[in-house]
Enzyme design. Structure first.
Site, mmCIF file in Angstrom:
data_model
loop_
_atom_site.group_PDB
_atom_site.id
_atom_site.type_symbol
_atom_site.label_atom_id
_atom_site.label_comp_id
_atom_site.label_asym_id
_atom_site.label_seq_id
_atom_site.Cartn_x
_atom_site.Cartn_y
_atom_site.Cartn_z
ATOM 1 C CB THR A 118 -0.895 -0.007 1.252
ATOM 2 O OG1 THR A 118 -1.512 1.259 1.406
ATOM 3 C CG2 THR A 118 -0.086 -0.284 2.528
ATOM 4 C CG ASP A 119 -1.120 4.992 -1.005
ATOM 5 O OD1 ASP A 119 -1.689 4.373 -0.085
ATOM 6 O OD2 ASP A 119 -1.707 5.861 -1.688
ATOM 7 C CD GLU A 120 -3.489 3.478 4.417
ATOM 8 O OE1 GLU A 120 -3.288 3.344 5.633
ATOM 9 O OE2 GLU A 120 -4.620 3.442 3.909
ATOM 10 C CE1 TYR A 169 -3.396 -2.737 5.689
ATOM 11 C CE2 TYR A 169 -3.229 -0.383 5.222
ATOM 12 C CZ TYR A 169 -3.296 -1.700 4.775
ATOM 13 O OH TYR A 169 -3.250 -1.962 3.426
ATOM 14 C CE LYS A 229 0.118 -4.588 2.973
ATOM 15 N NZ LYS A 229 -0.284 -5.936 2.423
HETATM 16 P P1 NAD Z 1 -9.612 -7.531 2.182
HETATM 17 O O1 NAD Z 1 -9.637 -7.230 3.637
HETATM 18 O O2 NAD Z 1 -10.844 -7.265 1.362
HETATM 19 O O3 NAD Z 1 -9.249 -9.066 1.941
HETATM 20 C C1 NAD Z 1 -8.226 -9.689 2.640
HETATM 21 C C2 NAD Z 1 -8.318 -11.190 2.392
HETATM 22 O O4 NAD Z 1 -7.233 -11.816 3.105
HETATM 23 C C3 NAD Z 1 -9.619 -11.811 2.917
HETATM 24 O O5 NAD Z 1 -10.142 -12.713 1.974
HETATM 25 C C4 NAD Z 1 -9.175 -12.549 4.176
HETATM 26 O O6 NAD Z 1 -9.956 -13.704 4.475
HETATM 27 C C5 NAD Z 1 -7.738 -12.916 3.839
HETATM 28 N N1 NAD Z 1 -6.942 -13.105 5.048
HETATM 29 C C6 NAD Z 1 -6.850 -12.261 6.114
HETATM 30 N N2 NAD Z 1 -6.060 -12.798 7.064
HETATM 31 C C7 NAD Z 1 -5.637 -14.001 6.580
HETATM 32 C C8 NAD Z 1 -4.793 -15.020 7.089
HETATM 33 N N3 NAD Z 1 -4.246 -14.919 8.317
HETATM 34 N N4 NAD Z 1 -4.553 -16.104 6.326
HETATM 35 C C9 NAD Z 1 -5.109 -16.216 5.086
HETATM 36 N N5 NAD Z 1 -5.943 -15.304 4.569
HETATM 37 C C10 NAD Z 1 -6.199 -14.197 5.303
HETATM 38 O O7 NAD Z 1 -8.354 -6.738 1.593
HETATM 39 P P2 NAD Z 1 -8.161 -6.036 0.179
HETATM 40 O O8 NAD Z 1 -8.709 -4.666 0.254
HETATM 41 O O9 NAD Z 1 -8.586 -6.964 -0.889
HETATM 42 O O10 NAD Z 1 -6.566 -5.890 0.161
HETATM 43 C C11 NAD Z 1 -5.744 -6.917 -0.374
HETATM 44 C C12 NAD Z 1 -4.286 -6.511 -0.261
HETATM 45 O O11 NAD Z 1 -4.064 -5.303 -0.971
HETATM 46 C C13 NAD Z 1 -3.823 -6.240 1.175
HETATM 47 O O12 NAD Z 1 -2.532 -6.760 1.320
HETATM 48 C C14 NAD Z 1 -3.831 -4.726 1.287
HETATM 49 O O13 NAD Z 1 -2.866 -4.284 2.213
HETATM 50 C C15 NAD Z 1 -3.460 -4.327 -0.123
HETATM 51 N N6 NAD Z 1 -3.966 -3.021 -0.560
HETATM 52 C C16 NAD Z 1 -5.285 -2.713 -0.438
HETATM 53 C C17 NAD Z 1 -5.747 -1.482 -0.897
HETATM 54 C C18 NAD Z 1 -7.200 -1.111 -0.798
HETATM 55 O O14 NAD Z 1 -7.549 0.030 -1.107
HETATM 56 N N7 NAD Z 1 -8.096 -1.993 -0.421
HETATM 57 C C19 NAD Z 1 -4.847 -0.583 -1.466
HETATM 58 C C20 NAD Z 1 -3.493 -0.932 -1.563
HETATM 59 C C21 NAD Z 1 -3.064 -2.163 -1.115
HETATM 60 O O1 TDX Z 2 -16.723 6.042 7.694
HETATM 61 C C1 TDX Z 2 -15.697 6.539 7.204
HETATM 62 N N1 TDX Z 2 -15.580 7.909 7.130
HETATM 63 C C2 TDX Z 2 -14.475 8.539 6.641
HETATM 64 O O2 TDX Z 2 -14.424 9.777 6.600
HETATM 65 C C3 TDX Z 2 -14.593 5.733 6.713
HETATM 66 C C4 TDX Z 2 -14.663 4.237 6.779
HETATM 67 C C5 TDX Z 2 -13.489 6.398 6.211
HETATM 68 N N2 TDX Z 2 -13.417 7.750 6.187
HETATM 69 C C6 TDX Z 2 -12.218 8.402 5.620
HETATM 70 C C7 TDX Z 2 -10.896 7.920 6.166
HETATM 71 C C8 TDX Z 2 -9.969 8.055 4.971
HETATM 72 O O3 TDX Z 2 -9.460 9.374 4.899
HETATM 73 O O4 TDX Z 2 -12.193 8.063 4.225
HETATM 74 C C9 TDX Z 2 -10.873 7.807 3.772
HETATM 75 C C10 TDX Z 2 -10.795 6.390 3.247
HETATM 76 O O5 TDX Z 2 -10.942 5.515 4.348
HETATM 77 P P1 TDX Z 2 -10.854 3.915 4.188
HETATM 78 O O6 TDX Z 2 -11.851 3.472 3.176
HETATM 79 O O7 TDX Z 2 -10.926 3.332 5.561
HETATM 80 O O8 TDX Z 2 -9.425 3.750 3.510
HETATM 81 P P2 TDX Z 2 -7.957 4.143 3.993
HETATM 82 O O9 TDX Z 2 -7.874 4.309 5.449
HETATM 83 O O10 TDX Z 2 -7.513 5.318 3.153
HETATM 84 O O11 TDX Z 2 -7.153 2.815 3.566
HETATM 85 C C11 TDX Z 2 -7.449 2.125 2.334
HETATM 86 O O12 TDX Z 2 -6.543 2.445 1.329
HETATM 87 C C12 TDX Z 2 -5.233 1.943 1.429
HETATM 88 C C13 TDX Z 2 -7.491 0.616 2.556
HETATM 89 O O13 TDX Z 2 -8.384 0.309 3.598
HETATM 90 C C14 TDX Z 2 -6.132 0.070 2.815
HETATM 91 O O14 TDX Z 2 -6.175 -1.359 2.909
HETATM 92 C C15 TDX Z 2 -5.223 0.462 1.693
HETATM 93 O O15 TDX Z 2 -3.924 0.047 1.978
#
Ligand code: NAD
Ligand code: TDX
Length: 348
Positions: A128-130, A153, A157
């Site tokens: 992630t960019d975080e 989190y 990462k």
């Molecule tokens: P998600 O939470 O939707 O899915 C995570 C999956 O991992 C689930 O299916 C869960 O069952 C599985 N999992 C969790 N713990 C586990 C364990 N101990 N063993 C096996 N499986 C396990 O997450 P996502 O949003 O699909 O993100 C996927 C990846 O991409 C993550 O590594 C996250 O850090 C990264 N990422 C997400 C975003 C975003 O915006 N969602 C952005 C950048 C990077």
């Molecule tokens: O109820 C809400 N109200 C609100 O203002 C929620 C859930 C979020 N927010 C804000 C927080 C953030 O500034 O919105 C923005 C986005 O929040 P999230 O959807 O929780 O995402 P973020 O915290 O930015 O992280 C996401 O992007 C990077 C993913 O959850 C991560 O897994 C990924 O790495």
């Protein structure tokens, strides 16, 4: 290739598998997922019966189970999505983030290191960019930006990224890392901003905006992220990091306004009634102000650019949630947990 995809029942992993399993019958994809609260096996219905797809319920924090998985499936490549992914949950309960994101990644790296000859295989780490922390009003994250994570989190990462790089330098494990900005699209668990707001609009519930809502995220449609990962898997340089982003910075309040407008347009509801649901709530502790990605490396080296605009992506996303109320009801119900236990409880 045998490709082990961890976390393939989650949001991005399921989109990745639904895209690539039909496109690449020459590869075998093994989805490894513990099926936590964030998973939904129904997301994989389109590919569940494909001959080049298999599912294994394995918790990556279980080192022996991960070794057994490698012995059974003999992967040539790992695409590692599995993680605890929600920042707010990491504030309420960080322990599982350390376990899954750091220890789980470590277990996979150990299995890869001990089972692959030096220089063999590919370990692609989805990050992630975080990890880069927070930006002020200007500037972009590049691949050389110093790590400065703010939440448990993002710290977990960051730690996993460091382990992956260390295994490359120390053990010559072939690795690649991608650091991506915020994803949105179909199949996202409704704890994240965009699906939460869509569903709250549909149910006429308050739309909780943290702080003043001026925080900025760089939104990318999920299949654009999946295509970028695949481009790096296929053609990216070993040992290299690629940033992935949407060139699409939007303030949270503007995201919510656009969602209200899109929901109103697609459902015929009154937009002012939806906008009136906006509620400013207590800010997230350690809330990063702004993320923005410089994605020029992946663009120049691999020719990747996002296909969806925020407008087309948001419309598709809202329409998907409108069309899949059953999926939503399932992931939010206790009945769904019972169904998971009944169907997958003894398949470890
Ligand atoms: P998600 O939470 O939707 O899915 C995570 C999956 O991992 C689930 O299916 C869960 O069952 C599985 N999992 C969790 N713990 C586990 C364990 N101990 N063993 C096996 N499986 C396990 O997450 P996502 O949003 O699909 O993100 C996927 C990846 O991409 C993550 O590594 C996250 O850090 C990264 N990422 C997400 C975003 C975003 O915006 N969602 C952005 C950048 C990077
Ligand atoms: O109820 C809400 N109200 C609100 O203002 C929620 C859930 C979020 N927010 C804000 C927080 C953030 O500034 O919105 C923005 C986005 O929040 P999230 O959807 O929780 O995402 P973020 O915290 O930015 O992280 C996401 O992007 C990077 C993913 O959850 C991560 O897994 C990924 O790495």
């Amino acid at each position: 290739m045998n490709i082990l995809v961890t976390g393939g029942a989650g949001f991005i992993g399921a989109n990745f598998l639904n895209l690539l399993v039909p496109r690449h019958p020459e590869h075998r994809f093994i989805n490894v997922d513990a099926l936590t609260y964030a998973a939904n096996p129904a997301s994989l219905d389109p590919i569940a019966d494909r001959p080049n797809y298999a599912f294994a319920r394995v918790d990556i924090t279980d080192a022996d189970a991960v070794q057994a998985l490698f012995a059974e499936h003999e992967p040539d490549c790992v695409v590692h999505f599995a993680a605890e992914s929600h920042v707010d949950r990491s504030i309420l309960g960080p322990r599982q983030f350390v376990r899954t994101n750091i220890e789980g990644t470590f277990n996979l790296l150990e299995a890869a290191r001990t089972r692959w000859a030096p220089g063999d295989g590919l370990f692609h780490h989805v990050s992630t960019d975080e990890v880069y922390g927070s930006l002020g009003p200007t500037g972009l994250f590049t691949e050389d930006t110093r790590y400065d994570p703010s939440s448990p989190y993002s710290a977990s990462k960051a730690a996993s990224d460091h382990l992956v790089r260390a295994y490359h330098r120390t053990f010559r494990l072939p690795v690649k890392i991608t650091n991506c900005s915020n994803n949105y699209g179909p199949l996202q668990f409704p704890e994240k901003l965009i699906p939460l707001m869509i569903l709250n609009c549909l149910e006429r519930k308050p739309l909780p905006i943290y702080g003043e809502g001026t925080n900025v995220r760089d939104w990318l449609y999920v299949t654009d992220h999946c295509e970028a990962i695949w481009a790096v898997v296929e053609r990216g340089a070993v040992g290299r990091t690629y940033n992935i982003g949407g060139h699409n910075e939007v303030r949270n309040i503007d995201v919510v306004d656009r969602l209200c407008e899109t929901v109103a347009e697609l459902t015929g509801q009154d937009v002012d009634g939806l906008l009136a649901l906006k509620t400013y709530v207590k800010d997230r502790p350690g809330h990063d102000h702004r993320y923005a990605i410089d994605a020029s490396r992946i663009g120049e080296e691999l020719g990747w650019t996002p296909k969806e605009t925020f407008e087309t992506g948001l419309r598709k996303t809202v329409q998907w949630y409108l069309d899949h109320s059953e999926w939503v009801d399932k992931v939010r119900s206790g009945e769904y947990r019972n169904w998971l236990d009944a169907n997958y409880g003894d398949r470890g």
